[in-house]
Scaffold this active site. Sequence first.
Site, PDB file in Angstrom:
ATOM      1  CB  VAL A   1      -0.967   0.040   1.205  1.00 17.22           C
ATOM      2  CG1 VAL A   1      -2.115  -0.903   1.002  1.00 17.22           C
ATOM      3  CG2 VAL A   1      -0.240  -0.215   2.516  1.00 17.22           C
TER       4      VAL A   1
ATOM      5  CE1 TYR B   1      -2.354  -1.425  14.513  1.00 13.83           C
ATOM      6  CE2 TYR B   1      -3.169  -1.014  16.735  1.00 13.83           C
ATOM      7  CZ  TYR B   1      -3.404  -1.357  15.420  1.00 13.83           C
ATOM      8  OH  TYR B   1      -4.675  -1.620  14.987  1.00 13.83           O
TER       9      TYR B   1
END
Length: 253
Positions: free
Chosen positions: A58, A159
């Site tokens: 991506v 994250y």
Amino acid sequence: MELSGIAALVTGGGSGLGAATAEVLASVGAKVCVFDLNAEAADAVAARIGGVAAAGDVADAVAVAAALDAACGLGPLRLAVSCAGIAPPARVVGRNGPHDLALFERVLRVNLTGTFNVLRLAAERMQATKPTAPDGERGLVVNTASIAAYEGQLGQCAYASSKAGVVGLTLPAARELARSGIRVVTIAPGLMETPMLAGLPPAAHDALTRLPLFPQRLGAAADYARLVLAIAANPMLNGETIRLDGALRLPPQ
């Protein structure tokens, strides 16, 4: 937004949230390009829903552009949903020393840079579509953050940082793209039922299930997919991050 007959791109579409989203979009008549790093998984979902598949990273501009072009071949591109993401845990300073910097950069590259890459390239193509009545809408980009953006747990610095970045880009992107009739909305899921969680010991799995207040269960991929449909249906939803967590607030660990 009327979804029947439009083209949509779903990243991370080979499994989990992305696969469920691709399936529900196809069920209401959208033509879906399923994009995933795993080419076989993308092919399988695309074959199941009558869509097309594309494989790649991506954060790779060429790969995402090719996937969007494939989607544009199916109809007017009006929807892009970013579900691709990774969440490797690591402490700031662990038993083996400080957090690996390359790992931190990789998480940001996939989760944040990848999301922005899809957003910018999809918006460029959406600007070329004709606006629809009654609001002059051209398209919608749905991003995926996490409630860890607000309450990151131990071992989630990379994250949580990446997902906080996704939350942070939502409003300014929506403001910029408003003049083109393109909406930007982010979903922040809580604890979702995944193969990784399903593999936990029963006691650990049950403990996680009790954390959401109501409904007292883990989120399902179908819950996420239904929210994508709801966002598409309501043009006043724009520039916002929506928690999908059953009123859960994550504890430190």
